[in-house]
Design a protein around this motif. Structure first.
Motif, mmCIF file in Angstrom:
data_model
loop_
_atom_site.group_PDB
_atom_site.id
_atom_site.type_symbol
_atom_site.label_atom_id
_atom_site.label_comp_id
_atom_site.label_asym_id
_atom_site.label_seq_id
_atom_site.Cartn_x
_atom_site.Cartn_y
_atom_site.Cartn_z
ATOM 1 N N MET A 1 0.848 -1.191 0.000
ATOM 2 C CA MET A 1 0.000 0.000 0.000
ATOM 3 C C MET A 1 0.888 1.247 0.000
ATOM 4 S SD MET A 1 -3.354 0.916 0.246
ATOM 5 C CE MET A 1 -4.184 -0.388 1.147
ATOM 6 N N THR A 2 0.665 2.139 -0.953
ATOM 7 C CA THR A 2 1.403 3.393 -1.021
ATOM 8 C C THR A 2 0.407 4.540 -1.166
ATOM 9 O OG1 THR A 2 1.651 3.154 -3.427
ATOM 10 C CG2 THR A 2 3.448 2.314 -2.055
ATOM 11 N N ILE A 3 0.934 5.769 -1.304
ATOM 12 C CA ILE A 3 0.091 6.942 -1.507
ATOM 13 C C ILE A 3 0.141 7.336 -2.979
ATOM 14 C CG2 ILE A 3 -0.311 9.348 -0.872
ATOM 15 C CD1 ILE A 3 -0.857 7.294 1.332
ATOM 16 N N HIS A 4 -1.026 7.594 -3.572
ATOM 17 C CA HIS A 4 -1.092 7.956 -4.983
ATOM 18 C C HIS A 4 -0.511 9.343 -5.203
ATOM 19 C CE1 HIS A 4 -2.844 8.732 -8.973
ATOM 20 N NE2 HIS A 4 -2.922 7.407 -9.071
ATOM 21 N N LYS A 5 0.127 9.539 -6.359
ATOM 22 C CA LYS A 5 0.782 10.811 -6.670
ATOM 23 C C LYS A 5 -0.188 11.994 -6.671
ATOM 24 C CE LYS A 5 0.354 10.109 -11.685
ATOM 25 N NZ LYS A 5 1.102 9.982 -12.966
ATOM 26 N N TYR A 8 -0.165 13.936 -3.234
ATOM 27 C CA TYR A 8 1.011 14.564 -2.632
ATOM 28 C C TYR A 8 0.777 16.027 -2.275
ATOM 29 C CZ TYR A 8 3.714 10.472 -4.222
ATOM 30 O OH TYR A 8 4.191 9.204 -4.434
ATOM 31 N N GLN A 9 0.289 16.815 -3.227
ATOM 32 C CA GLN A 9 0.123 18.249 -2.992
ATOM 33 C C GLN A 9 -0.936 18.531 -1.933
ATOM 34 O OE1 GLN A 9 -0.958 20.568 -6.457
ATOM 35 N NE2 GLN A 9 -0.172 22.444 -5.583
ATOM 36 N N ILE A 10 -2.064 17.818 -2.022
ATOM 37 C CA ILE A 10 -3.130 18.028 -1.044
ATOM 38 C C ILE A 10 -2.661 17.660 0.361
ATOM 39 C CG2 ILE A 10 -5.378 17.148 -0.280
ATOM 40 C CD1 ILE A 10 -6.212 17.046 -3.180
ATOM 41 N N LEU A 11 -1.936 16.544 0.476
ATOM 42 C CA LEU A 11 -1.436 16.137 1.795
ATOM 43 C C LEU A 11 -0.417 17.138 2.335
ATOM 44 C CD1 LEU A 11 -1.103 12.302 1.176
ATOM 45 C CD2 LEU A 11 -2.675 13.416 2.762
ATOM 46 N N PHE A 12 0.419 17.678 1.447
ATOM 47 C CA PHE A 12 1.414 18.670 1.873
ATOM 48 C C PHE A 12 0.731 19.898 2.467
ATOM 49 C CE2 PHE A 12 3.801 22.553 0.744
ATOM 50 C CZ PHE A 12 4.959 22.334 1.473
ATOM 51 N N TRP A 13 -0.273 20.431 1.751
ATOM 52 C CA TRP A 13 -0.967 21.623 2.238
ATOM 53 C C TRP A 13 -1.822 21.311 3.461
ATOM 54 C CZ3 TRP A 13 0.673 26.161 1.205
ATOM 55 C CH2 TRP A 13 1.320 26.426 -0.002
ATOM 56 N N THR A 14 -2.356 20.104 3.526
ATOM 57 C CA THR A 14 -3.134 19.708 4.709
ATOM 58 C C THR A 14 -2.258 19.715 5.956
ATOM 59 O OG1 THR A 14 -4.622 18.316 3.388
ATOM 60 C CG2 THR A 14 -4.493 17.854 5.747
#
Length: 219
Positions: A1-5, A8-14
């Protein structure tokens, strides 16, 4: 299980926003109020984990079969009916629709191996995904793939009430493989398949599907 590309941006700003909120709550808003600070921290952690799970990318193995139309997404089958498809075919087709809840994996997969014949994006409304007009009035992308046996499959990504961005990777003339990534619907919500009338549909209303794995029909 990984994180979809796409996450990345949404998680960074979150992370940045939640970090700022917790610093403000600790230093200014609730300075000295340990209960309030703990509640803000707990709420922030829950929100982050919800967004994180939304962008999860499970490992899937697709059993390739040129006769199969495999599910383009995780979700629940909500429509199986004969309809007139007015955008591309302009004739009756067999429609199978899959609703994706916020807890589903939201990666979309190519249902067949073949050549992309048509790609079209439409801006639109954000009606709830089960609304009868969502297929023609919501923000959506239509992709038509011609399978090796000549049958054409139209896949339509449809945004819902929570969805605010559809991502697609297919281009006209591109050769695609069954089970490979077609795109992503961020915080949304439904995929329609339009199949030949003689397609042998293998799923039923209410059945759960697994993207890249479940066989929707034989063509």
């Amino acid at each position: 299980m990984t994180i979809h590309k796409e996450g990345y941006q949404i998680l960074f700003w979150t992370v940045l926003i939640l970090l700022a909120v917790n610093i403000l709550s600790t230093s200014y808003l609730f300075n000295g109020n340990e209960t309030a600070i703990t509640l803000v921290l707990a709420a922030s952690l829950v929100l982050f984990l919800l967004i994180l799970q939304f962008f999860r990318k499970p490992r899937r193995s697709t059993p390739l079969n040129d006769q199969h139309v495999i599910s383009p997404c995780d979700g629940t089958v909500v429509v199986i009916e004969e309809v007139n498809e007015p955008e591309y075919f302009k004739e009756p087709r067999r429609q199978v629709s899959i609703f994706m809840s916020p807890l589903n994996v939201h990666i979309n997969f190519h249902p067949v191996t073949g050549t992309v014949q048509y790609v079209k994006y439409y801006p639109g409304k954000y009606l709830v995904a089960w609304h009868p007009k969502s297929s023609t009035e919501n923000e959506r992308t239509s992709v038509v793939i011609r399978a090796k046996n000549g049958a054409e499959i139209l896949l339509r990504q449809i945004a819902g009430a929570l969805a605010r961005r559809i991502v697609w990777y297919a281009k006209e003339g591109q050769q695609v493989q069954q089970g490979h990534e077609l795109g992503f619907i961020k915080f949304g919500s439904r995929v329609d398949l339009f199949l030949p009338l003689d397609a042998d549909v293998k799923v039923k209303i209410g059945e759960k599907t697994k993207g890249g794995v479940t066989v929707i029909a034989d063509i």
